[in-house]
Write an enzyme that holds these catalytic residues in place. Sequence first.
Site, mmCIF file in Angstrom:
data_model
loop_
_atom_site.group_PDB
_atom_site.id
_atom_site.type_symbol
_atom_site.label_atom_id
_atom_site.label_comp_id
_atom_site.label_asym_id
_atom_site.label_seq_id
_atom_site.Cartn_x
_atom_site.Cartn_y
_atom_site.Cartn_z
ATOM 1 N N THR A 125 0.825 -1.209 0.000
ATOM 2 C CA THR A 125 0.000 0.000 0.000
ATOM 3 C C THR A 125 0.859 1.259 0.000
ATOM 4 O OG1 THR A 125 -1.483 1.313 1.413
ATOM 5 C CG2 THR A 125 -0.164 -0.337 2.522
ATOM 6 N N ASP A 126 0.282 2.346 -0.486
ATOM 7 C CA ASP A 126 1.003 3.627 -0.444
ATOM 8 C C ASP A 126 1.256 4.094 0.988
ATOM 9 O OD1 ASP A 126 -1.596 4.422 0.220
ATOM 10 O OD2 ASP A 126 -1.780 5.918 -1.385
ATOM 11 N N GLU A 127 0.506 3.515 1.948
ATOM 12 C CA GLU A 127 0.667 3.942 3.339
ATOM 13 C C GLU A 127 2.053 3.620 3.887
ATOM 14 O OE1 GLU A 127 -2.316 3.752 6.126
ATOM 15 O OE2 GLU A 127 -3.926 4.063 4.683
ATOM 16 N N TYR A 149 -1.416 -0.325 11.073
ATOM 17 C CA TYR A 149 -1.725 -1.017 9.816
ATOM 18 C C TYR A 149 -0.582 -0.844 8.818
ATOM 19 C CZ TYR A 149 -3.441 -1.341 5.012
ATOM 20 O OH TYR A 149 -3.550 -1.608 3.669
ATOM 21 N N LYS A 153 1.916 -3.678 7.138
ATOM 22 C CA LYS A 153 2.049 -3.903 5.690
ATOM 23 C C LYS A 153 3.506 -3.720 5.242
ATOM 24 C CE LYS A 153 -0.751 -4.621 3.054
ATOM 25 N NZ LYS A 153 -1.346 -5.898 2.574
HETATM 26 P P1 NAD Z 1 -10.787 -6.036 2.784
HETATM 27 O O1 NAD Z 1 -10.666 -5.745 4.249
HETATM 28 O O2 NAD Z 1 -12.016 -5.634 2.059
HETATM 29 O O3 NAD Z 1 -10.599 -7.613 2.547
HETATM 30 C C1 NAD Z 1 -9.640 -8.377 3.212
HETATM 31 C C2 NAD Z 1 -9.980 -9.851 2.973
HETATM 32 O O4 NAD Z 1 -8.969 -10.653 3.601
HETATM 33 C C3 NAD Z 1 -11.320 -10.283 3.583
HETATM 34 O O5 NAD Z 1 -12.049 -11.048 2.652
HETATM 35 C C4 NAD Z 1 -10.917 -11.111 4.801
HETATM 36 O O6 NAD Z 1 -11.875 -12.093 5.144
HETATM 37 C C5 NAD Z 1 -9.598 -11.702 4.325
HETATM 38 N N1 NAD Z 1 -8.750 -12.095 5.444
HETATM 39 C C6 NAD Z 1 -8.395 -11.342 6.526
HETATM 40 N N2 NAD Z 1 -7.607 -12.062 7.342
HETATM 41 C C7 NAD Z 1 -7.427 -13.276 6.753
HETATM 42 C C8 NAD Z 1 -6.694 -14.437 7.123
HETATM 43 N N3 NAD Z 1 -5.985 -14.475 8.253
HETATM 44 N N4 NAD Z 1 -6.727 -15.502 6.281
HETATM 45 C C9 NAD Z 1 -7.448 -15.464 5.127
HETATM 46 N N5 NAD Z 1 -8.165 -14.388 4.752
HETATM 47 C C10 NAD Z 1 -8.153 -13.314 5.555
HETATM 48 O O7 NAD Z 1 -9.487 -5.417 2.144
HETATM 49 P P2 NAD Z 1 -9.235 -4.694 0.731
HETATM 50 O O8 NAD Z 1 -9.524 -3.259 0.868
HETATM 51 O O9 NAD Z 1 -9.846 -5.483 -0.340
HETATM 52 O O10 NAD Z 1 -7.646 -4.843 0.644
HETATM 53 C C11 NAD Z 1 -7.043 -5.968 0.033
HETATM 54 C C12 NAD Z 1 -5.541 -5.811 0.055
HETATM 55 O O11 NAD Z 1 -5.170 -4.620 -0.625
HETATM 56 C C13 NAD Z 1 -4.941 -5.705 1.460
HETATM 57 O O12 NAD Z 1 -3.706 -6.390 1.467
HETATM 58 C C14 NAD Z 1 -4.717 -4.214 1.620
HETATM 59 O O13 NAD Z 1 -3.665 -3.957 2.539
HETATM 60 C C15 NAD Z 1 -4.362 -3.808 0.216
HETATM 61 N N6 NAD Z 1 -4.646 -2.413 -0.163
HETATM 62 C C16 NAD Z 1 -5.894 -1.904 0.001
HETATM 63 C C17 NAD Z 1 -6.165 -0.610 -0.423
HETATM 64 C C18 NAD Z 1 -7.531 0.001 -0.278
HETATM 65 O O14 NAD Z 1 -7.698 1.181 -0.559
HETATM 66 N N7 NAD Z 1 -8.563 -0.741 0.098
HETATM 67 C C19 NAD Z 1 -5.142 0.166 -0.980
HETATM 68 C C20 NAD Z 1 -3.871 -0.391 -1.114
HETATM 69 C C21 NAD Z 1 -3.636 -1.685 -0.711
HETATM 70 O O1 TDX Z 2 -15.156 8.227 9.033
HETATM 71 C C1 TDX Z 2 -14.144 8.589 8.401
HETATM 72 N N1 TDX Z 2 -13.900 9.923 8.282
HETATM 73 C C2 TDX Z 2 -12.813 10.420 7.630
HETATM 74 O O2 TDX Z 2 -12.631 11.644 7.557
HETATM 75 C C3 TDX Z 2 -13.232 7.657 7.794
HETATM 76 C C4 TDX Z 2 -13.451 6.178 7.881
HETATM 77 C C5 TDX Z 2 -12.141 8.172 7.132
HETATM 78 N N2 TDX Z 2 -11.919 9.511 7.060
HETATM 79 C C6 TDX Z 2 -10.729 10.008 6.347
HETATM 80 C C7 TDX Z 2 -9.429 9.390 6.816
HETATM 81 C C8 TDX Z 2 -8.588 9.364 5.564
HETATM 82 O O3 TDX Z 2 -7.912 10.597 5.414
HETATM 83 O O4 TDX Z 2 -10.855 9.603 4.976
HETATM 84 C C9 TDX Z 2 -9.599 9.206 4.436
HETATM 85 C C10 TDX Z 2 -9.712 7.776 3.936
HETATM 86 O O5 TDX Z 2 -9.890 6.940 5.073
HETATM 87 P P1 TDX Z 2 -10.081 5.349 4.926
HETATM 88 O O6 TDX Z 2 -11.187 5.073 3.999
HETATM 89 O O7 TDX Z 2 -10.130 4.787 6.303
HETATM 90 O O8 TDX Z 2 -8.736 4.934 4.167
HETATM 91 P P2 TDX Z 2 -7.176 5.158 4.518
HETATM 92 O O9 TDX Z 2 -6.973 5.319 5.966
HETATM 93 O O10 TDX Z 2 -6.671 6.241 3.620
HETATM 94 O O11 TDX Z 2 -6.596 3.726 4.072
HETATM 95 C C11 TDX Z 2 -7.043 3.116 2.853
HETATM 96 O O12 TDX Z 2 -6.130 3.292 1.817
HETATM 97 C C12 TDX Z 2 -4.918 2.605 1.902
HETATM 98 C C13 TDX Z 2 -7.321 1.630 3.064
HETATM 99 O O13 TDX Z 2 -8.203 1.452 4.161
HETATM 100 C C14 TDX Z 2 -6.048 0.871 3.282
HETATM 101 O O14 TDX Z 2 -6.313 -0.525 3.392
HETATM 102 C C15 TDX Z 2 -5.130 1.129 2.130
HETATM 103 O O15 TDX Z 2 -3.887 0.506 2.315
#
Ligand code: NAD
Ligand code: TDX
Length: 338
Positions: A125-127, A149, A153
Amino acid sequence: MIEVLVTGGAGFIGSNYVRHAIATHPDWRVTTLDKLTYAGRLENLREVEAHPRHRFVRGDIADPAVAAPLVGASEIVVHFAAETHVDRSIMSAGDFITTDVFGTFVLLEAARQAPRLRRFVQISTDEVYGSVAAGASRETDELRPRNPYAASKAGAERLAYSFWATYGVPVVVTRASNNYGPNQFPEKVIPLFITNALDNIPVPLYGDGLNVRDWLHVADHCRALDLVIERGEPGEVYNIGGGNEVTNLDLTHQILGLLDQPVSLVRPVPDRLGHDRRYALDTTKLRALGWRPEVAFDDGLRATVAWYRANEWWWRPIKEQDPAFRAYYAKQYGDRRE
Ligand code: NAD
Ligand code: TDX
């Protein structure tokens, strides 16, 4: 047939990827391994449930008895499974270490022994770069993760890298920016704000609302992953960014505008602890492989709003009936008043 293992395939990005993979790779047989935590939803895989080239296995990536045979049979592993919500990691980080770090280690140990494995895609992730005041993060920049988190990662992806450098496991690391699109769990800002606004519930905006995120449509992310699997080099890292930097305040106003809701629905609440101010990615390296984001942010956001409007069956049970979600919401937002 090419055997592909997708971990976390019942989650948001994973399920979009599984559906995309089945639709676009007729020579792939896809196994989804997912523990079905609160974020994993079998409904996300309904379209491929009965598909002859897909099978679902419920299990924990941190359990070698489940994970090792599946990795051992695969040519490609795309490893999404993780605990993913920053706010939950701030409340309690243990599961993030167990799944994101230790779970990744279990998969990598299995990957060392996997005779046919040719790609292990570690979804990062970019984080991991931490907050970026100016410019855009490049793959060679220092990692400065600033919340539990992000640190889990960063640990996971560096461990994956070490298994390439040490044992030659064909690891490719991707660092994507904030994804949005269908099937995103309604704890994340876009689905939370859309579904609250649909019900005239205030949207809790953290701090001054001027934090910036770079939004990537999940379909563009799926296409980027295909390219990385096909043309990415083992041992390399690829940023995947949408190039859509938006403040949370602007994003909120856009969502409310699309739903014809007044800005008075915005509730400023105390800031997230250690809240990263800005993320931004330099995507030159991936673009050199031939990738471009195709979904314009305005179009993608409009389509996402339409998806949540049309799919109340998907999110209402979570928000209204799931006691665990309601407990989380009360704990996270109950006392949050500016
Ligand atoms: P999500 O939380 O929607 O899904 C995570 C999935 O992983 C779920 O289906 C959960 O049941 C499964 N899981 C969790 N723990 C597990 C375990 N121990 N064994 C097997 N399965 C397990 O997450 P997402 O937003 O789809 O993110 C997917 C991936 O992408 C993650 O690795 C996250 O760090 C990365 N990512 C997400 C974002 C974003 O904006 N959502 C951005 C960059 C990277
Ligand atoms: O209730 C809220 N109010 C608010 O202002 C929530 C849930 C978030 N926010 C803000 C926090 C962040 O600046 O919005 C922005 C986005 O928040 P999230 O949706 O929680 O995402 P973020 O923390 O940026 O992380 C996401 O992007 C990187 C994903 O959850 C991660 O899994 C991914 O790696």
